[in-house]
Design a protein around this motif. Structure first.
Motif, PDB file in Angstrom:
ATOM      1  N   GLN A  97      28.002 -12.641 -16.567  1.00  0.00           N
ATOM      2  CA  GLN A  97      27.787 -13.445 -15.275  1.00  0.00           C
ATOM      3  C   GLN A  97      27.428 -12.207 -14.331  1.00  0.00           C
ATOM      4  O   GLN A  97      27.544 -11.068 -14.396  1.00  0.00           O
ATOM      5  CB  GLN A  97      29.323 -13.940 -14.864  1.00  0.00           C
ATOM      6  N   PHE A  98      26.821 -12.716 -13.095  1.00  0.00           N
ATOM      7  CA  PHE A  98      26.433 -12.053 -12.177  1.00  0.00           C
ATOM      8  C   PHE A  98      27.409 -11.314 -11.259  1.00  0.00           C
ATOM      9  O   PHE A  98      28.514 -12.024 -10.990  1.00  0.00           O
ATOM     10  CB  PHE A  98      25.395 -12.683 -11.137  1.00  0.00           C
ATOM     11  N   HIS A  99      27.568 -10.260 -10.784  1.00  0.00           N
ATOM     12  CA  HIS A  99      28.427  -9.525  -9.904  1.00  0.00           C
ATOM     13  C   HIS A  99      27.528  -9.149  -8.592  1.00  0.00           C
ATOM     14  O   HIS A  99      26.431  -8.714  -8.833  1.00  0.00           O
ATOM     15  CB  HIS A  99      29.121  -8.521 -10.627  1.00  0.00           C
ATOM     16  N   TRP A 100      28.135  -8.664  -7.516  1.00  0.00           N
ATOM     17  CA  TRP A 100      27.468  -8.363  -6.392  1.00  0.00           C
ATOM     18  C   TRP A 100      28.730  -7.167  -5.733  1.00  0.00           C
ATOM     19  O   TRP A 100      29.893  -7.411  -5.926  1.00  0.00           O
ATOM     20  CB  TRP A 100      27.191  -9.225  -5.518  1.00  0.00           C
ATOM     21  N   LYS A 101      27.878  -6.328  -5.094  1.00  0.00           N
ATOM     22  CA  LYS A 101      28.783  -5.299  -4.328  1.00  0.00           C
ATOM     23  C   LYS A 101      29.000  -5.674  -2.885  1.00  0.00           C
ATOM     24  O   LYS A 101      27.912  -5.714  -2.132  1.00  0.00           O
ATOM     25  CB  LYS A 101      28.069  -3.965  -4.449  1.00  0.00           C
ATOM     26  N   LEU A 102      30.103  -6.381  -2.699  1.00  0.00           N
ATOM     27  CA  LEU A 102      30.218  -6.838  -1.293  1.00  0.00           C
ATOM     28  C   LEU A 102      29.965  -6.186  -0.043  1.00  0.00           C
ATOM     29  O   LEU A 102      29.448  -6.754   0.920  1.00  0.00           O
ATOM     30  CB  LEU A 102      31.647  -7.827  -1.221  1.00  0.00           C
ATOM     31  N   ASP A 103      30.463  -4.951  -0.074  1.00  0.00           N
ATOM     32  CA  ASP A 103      30.164  -4.037   1.127  1.00  0.00           C
ATOM     33  C   ASP A 103      28.778  -3.627   1.272  1.00  0.00           C
ATOM     34  O   ASP A 103      28.311  -3.885   2.499  1.00  0.00           O
ATOM     35  CB  ASP A 103      30.959  -2.825   0.981  1.00  0.00           C
ATOM     36  N   ASP A 108      17.730  -3.564  -5.993  1.00  0.00           N
ATOM     37  CA  ASP A 108      18.349  -2.246  -5.743  1.00  0.00           C
ATOM     38  C   ASP A 108      19.675  -2.408  -6.375  1.00  0.00           C
ATOM     39  O   ASP A 108      20.572  -1.615  -6.031  1.00  0.00           O
ATOM     40  CB  ASP A 108      18.271  -2.004  -4.066  1.00  0.00           C
ATOM     41  N   SER A 109      20.190  -3.438  -7.222  1.00  0.00           N
ATOM     42  CA  SER A 109      21.296  -3.456  -7.980  1.00  0.00           C
ATOM     43  C   SER A 109      22.536  -3.859  -7.153  1.00  0.00           C
ATOM     44  O   SER A 109      23.661  -3.872  -7.637  1.00  0.00           O
ATOM     45  CB  SER A 109      21.564  -2.401  -8.854  1.00  0.00           C
ATOM     46  N   THR A 110      22.126  -4.304  -5.811  1.00  0.00           N
ATOM     47  CA  THR A 110      23.384  -5.140  -5.114  1.00  0.00           C
ATOM     48  C   THR A 110      23.966  -6.192  -5.973  1.00  0.00           C
ATOM     49  O   THR A 110      25.159  -6.187  -5.894  1.00  0.00           O
ATOM     50  CB  THR A 110      22.850  -5.442  -3.666  1.00  0.00           C
ATOM     51  N   ILE A 111      22.854  -6.931  -6.415  1.00  0.00           N
ATOM     52  CA  ILE A 111      23.465  -7.949  -7.376  1.00  0.00           C
ATOM     53  C   ILE A 111      23.197  -7.696  -8.940  1.00  0.00           C
ATOM     54  O   ILE A 111      22.115  -6.965  -9.004  1.00  0.00           O
ATOM     55  CB  ILE A 111      22.772  -9.214  -7.049  1.00  0.00           C
ATOM     56  N   TYR A 112      23.901  -7.600  -9.857  1.00  0.00           N
ATOM     57  CA  TYR A 112      23.447  -7.092 -11.198  1.00  0.00           C
ATOM     58  C   TYR A 112      24.306  -8.186 -12.161  1.00  0.00           C
ATOM     59  O   TYR A 112      25.234  -8.763 -11.982  1.00  0.00           O
ATOM     60  CB  TYR A 112      23.995  -5.644 -11.469  1.00  0.00           C
ATOM     61  N   PHE A 113      23.642  -8.108 -13.328  1.00  0.00           N
ATOM     62  CA  PHE A 113      24.406  -9.109 -14.338  1.00  0.00           C
ATOM     63  C   PHE A 113      25.339  -8.322 -15.561  1.00  0.00           C
ATOM     64  O   PHE A 113      24.765  -6.993 -15.708  1.00  0.00           O
ATOM     65  CB  PHE A 113      23.286  -9.750 -15.135  1.00  0.00           C
ATOM     66  N   SER A 114      26.383  -8.662 -15.676  1.00  0.00           N
ATOM     67  CA  SER A 114      27.277  -8.001 -16.493  1.00  0.00           C
ATOM     68  C   SER A 114      27.117  -8.617 -18.040  1.00  0.00           C
ATOM     69  O   SER A 114      27.528  -9.574 -18.128  1.00  0.00           O
ATOM     70  CB  SER A 114      28.857  -8.156 -15.892  1.00  0.00           C
TER      71      SER A 114
END
Length: 222
Positions: free
Chosen positions: A33-39, A22-28
């Motif tokens: 590197q991976f990023h995530w939406k903390l909220d 669901d793209s809460t974690i995604y690769f830039s």
């Protein structure tokens, strides 16, 4: 992730996979590197158990894997790998490609394979998959599996000789082995027992013929 899964490896893997989906974690690609939406991570609502969480993800499985899973559920909580190898040889379309899907089902935490046995990681998963199959289809599957496996044994007829020597057949079946081309083996006695269990779960309409009733009655006597 640890807080929401208590460190349970299967639960953690499934949770991370769901967040990737669901793209809460995604690769830039730009930052590599991976990023995530903390909220969104904090607001995630997780299920109370690993089993119920895995059940909620079954709809995302590949169709072939889901088909294999349904066959496995009809075999109960666990089944012999040798039986699955035999079913691959059958003309039951639902059984084709079962073994090809096993490693994938292991990887997603739905089944385990050890000591020649294939088992669900939780009985709730097996129950959910089994009950999701249409009742008529389920009974037909049981019947087709029973007929194929039973006819692989020496007790594939109801001749007078077979009926009059059940005790001898029991001994012979117990020591005989049905070997697949490669991989594990299973005793013929065990194979007949499995076939009998399946036929007893099939619909009576499939055993209306007299010859079939005699055959299945013989199996139940052994």
């Amino acid at each position: 992730v640890y807080k929401k899964t208590s460190g349970h490896i299967l639960f953690a893997v499934e949770l991370l996979n769901s967040m990737v989906r669901d793209s809460t974690i995604y690769f830039s690609m730009r930052r590599r590197q991976f990023h995530w939406k903390l909220d969104r991570v904090y607001s995630l609502k997780t299920d109370e158990t690993v089993a119920t969480f895995i059940i909620s993800t079954l709809s995302t499985l590949h169709p072939d894997a889901l088909k294999a899973l349904r066959i496995l559920s009809c075999c109960g909580f666990h089944t012999d790998l040798a039986v699955l190898n035999l079913l691959e040889e059958s003309n039951i379309s639902s059984c084709h490609g079962i073994c090809d899907c096993l490693q994938y089902l292991v990887d997603v935490g739905i089944i385990d394979i050890a000591g020649g046995l294939v088992a669900f990681t939780h009985d709730l998963i097996q129950q959910h998959v089994y009950e999701s199959i249409d009742l008529t289809q389920r009974r037909e599957l049981h019947f087709n599996i029973a007929l194929f496996l039973g006819l692989k044994t020496s007790m594939n007829s109801t001749s007078i000789k077979a009926m009059s020597s059940i005790e001898d057949d029991f001994i012979n079946l117990y020591v005989a082995e049905s070997k697949t081309a490669e991989g594990p083996v299973i005793s013929e006695r065990s194979l007949l027992s499995i076939a009998t269990d399946h036929v007893n779960l099939a619909s009576p309409k499939f055993i209306s013929e007299l010859s079939r009733r005699k055959l299945f009655a013989t199996w139940n006597l052994i």
